[in-house]
Design an enzyme around this catalytic site. Sequence first.
Site: not given
Lengths: 408, 408
Positions: A214, A243, A269, A296, A319, A346
Amino acid sequence: MIYKVAVQDARYPLDKSAGSDAIHRDPVYSYAVTQLLDEGGWTGTGLAFTLGAGNDLVCQAANYYAQRLIGHDIEAVMADFGNLFRAWSNDPQFRWLGPHKGVVHLALASVTNACYDLWAKKRGVPLWKLLLDLSPEALVQTLDFSYLEDEMTAEDALALLTSQQNDRRSREGILQSGYPGYDTSVGWFNYSDEQVRSNCQQALDAGFSAIKLKVGSEDAERDIRRAYLLREVAGPEVKIMLDANQQWNLPKAKAVCKKLAAMNPFWIEEPTHPDDIQAHQTLAQEIAPVKLALGEHVPNKVLFKNYLQTQSAAFIQVDAVRVGGVSEFLTISLLSKKFGIPVVPHVGDMGQLHQHLVLFNHIAMGHKALFLEHIPHLKKHFVHPVRINHGVYETPQEPGSSCDLLGV
Amino acid sequence: MIYKVAVQDARYPLDKSAGSDAIHRDPVYSYAVTQLLDEGGWTGTGLAFTLGAGNDLVCQAANYYAQRLIGHDIEAVMADFGNLFRAWSNDPQFRWLGPHKGVVHLALASVTNACYDLWAKKRGVPLWKLLLDLSPEALVQTLDFSYLEDEMTAEDALALLTSQQNDRRSREGILQSGYPGYDTSVGWFNYSDEQVRSNCQQALDAGFSAIKLKVGSEDAERDIRRAYLLREVAGPEVKIMLDANQQWNLPKAKAVCKKLAAMNPFWIEEPTHPDDIQAHQTLAQEIAPVKLALGEHVPNKVLFKNYLQTQSAAFIQVDAVRVGGVSEFLTISLLSKKFGIPVVPHVGDMGQLHQHLVLFNHIAMGHKALFLEHIPHLKKHFVHPVRINHGVYETPQEPGSSCDLLGV
């Protein structure tokens, strides 16, 4: 026949730091769970995922749709599901609350997923097998191509599926070998450098060759330091995904992405706002060959179409518990295939449902079997939790979509 | 100090055909009404608009935000409202249900609008006057420019407002002359040709020089026939707007718009899906010089930025009871001004709130005073209904934003 429906609000508080990212600091992983009770004794279970607050709103909206299924036979429902999906997602009053996004669309996902689950359970097969056994015509009948016609009609989708029929056999080996996973839990936002180091080593020891970190810190230097640290620990061959969880605006994204390029991220991401087509397009052009992934928070096929048309997303992370369920997931997968862009979902469902869908995407559409995100946080709450061995998802064998929760 | 909040679900069934369009055949005009009760005796009222079903969900979500205002002084809240708006719209758990769209964003609109209303009531002035009397700095403090930085920062907005200060006086005459209106009720979807003819004549007699017709029929020939019929009745000088309410996909929009060009529509509104930036861009290029208008279903500033960047919207129809309230409306108006594109709001509030906002847009930002949509359907339910004379909105004089409803 479906004789009763129930929608439940299931919330699962997490351990302190797990699940944290740059914007969601204190998530409570939650499901709006739709259950369709069939007279034959089967219960269809469908999920939509949220982070806690407002999960009750999704449940109420899901109930609004689910009630309409009472008295209907699931085989009849699924024989024309594409039209039903179009009608429901364009309900004359309710669509004002979207359209095709937010609470009402999450609710539609939950109910849609319950329909596919019941369908598979009633046929006594895992969802991946049900989908693979459908004729291309029957599969396309469950999808809704409205607003995609400039890029893909139902006829185009049928032609795509049919053209992949001959090579299917060659791709079925994955049912034995299993679908590769990647470890998303190496570098949650709140983890210390030491934790990231040791998690990385554990992931490699467990057989993963792709991991995620992250980023999106207030202080970009923290992101950059951690990214290069992880590359150092993981070595040059491991795929590292970064991400940012929408934390950057475009100017900041440009600046930070350029500094991250040299650690060779497999993708970056959610660099910025999930509605910002133009910003992603500009960024993708400026930081190439570094690639962007997103999905996502992208609510529907129309926005995904825009991301594909502008060539801004190199990986589509749709997703099925965010868009309108399995039906819209498959529609977006077909569209992505047309554009030659891989689908790497995701997994708000923790991979339970998506392990079925990526098998279908690979075998029936010819999508590359890249890897599927793995998050173990809710493992103990599922009746049939995913099984990962040496970094690979074992193919599920139980009937349905593996979404039943214990005690729900 | 705000000592209590209440959120009410107010629904108003309409006469049989009024309010119908190609997609919303049976609307029940409804408001999620936030009320903020101040110890000084004032009640701030804010609205979000829906078409009936699910209005209760918006009310519940509004209550989630509104509760946080208890114990706070409205002047203190508004002194830093931009930061509060950013924090609330990015609530770590709740934002999953959007972000910045759908039920949660409608809810934020309702609460935001109640804040501006209470602020104006407590200062004893109509909202338009409150906004005009703020310094550019104080106005900008109520706005949130996050995710717009590639096009407009707070500093840019301040510079824009400051640059317009010198000419303000020359535009204040509109406070006396009134803001022009247009009649949106001439050609609702379900009206017969005869009704359209006679409504058109009535609108012209009432002093309107701009009117709207709903199109988007299954059968495009019906649309075309009615559009040319209306042009014939109205004559060549009257501005006629055509509204398709998202009923076309891109191929159909191209075909029908080309056939409508010769009746010289002032704009064609919502030709296709409100998330489809690329489709609008393509269509705008193909049908030029015919112009597109949209915004009724565009949920936030990020999508509006995309429509402006792609030059696909020639008129921005942002609605302050759809986006995050007055704050985001003004932000989008500033951004539109930068791009030289007029703001012509959709009025889910029936013009009650927007009559204040367009006066501010014109005087303080230098937006052209084009015309404001007029829908009389809920007139009898407001404490201070808008007053239209000879097709012109009279400037409201009561303190606040004119959104109080009788019996609520």
